[in-house]
Design a protein around this motif. Sequence first.
Motif, short mmCIF file in Angstrom:
data_model
loop_
_atom_site.label_atom_id
_atom_site.label_comp_id
_atom_site.label_asym_id
_atom_site.label_seq_id
_atom_site.Cartn_x
_atom_site.Cartn_y
_atom_site.Cartn_z
N TRP A 1 0.89 -1.19 0.01
CA TRP A 1 0.07 -0.09 -0.07
C TRP A 1 0.94 1.34 -0.19
O TRP A 1 2.02 1.36 0.75
N TYR B 1 -4.81 6.71 -1.42
CA TYR B 1 -4.15 5.42 -1.17
C TYR B 1 -4.22 4.29 -2.45
O TYR B 1 -5.30 4.06 -3.19
N CYS C 1 -3.02 0.29 -3.97
CA CYS C 1 -2.17 -1.02 -3.84
C CYS C 1 -1.51 -1.14 -5.10
O CYS C 1 -1.50 -0.84 -6.12
#
Length: 116
Positions: free
Chosen positions: A35, A93, A95
């Motif tokens: 992340w 955010y 991934c």
Amino acid sequence: VQLQAFGGGLVQAGGSLRLSCAASGRTFNNYVMGWFRQAPGKDREFVASVRWGDSSTVYADSVKGRFTISRDIAKNTIYLQMNSLKPEDTAVYSCAARKGTEYNFWGQGTLVTVSS
């Protein structure tokens, strides 16, 4: 490889959120899943990672003790449980996945906004 992150939103300082990242396109046994986040006007920074095979984890100092990364093999999904959120955690955010030394697969971001 496709990575799809979701779970962002608006939360008050001190609150919690859980982000999810669904992975597809191959098996991830030899991958590290991570992340990252990018706040407005700032560079992207590493938040946490988990090794798919043995679930070993690494955290940025700024989130240690507050965030927990995990993976669910059956669901091909990684999670980021975020507790005790602070306004400075506000960011997009994302991934990502890597097999070697660099992350070369990225999902779209999800916005987390922490109000004071």
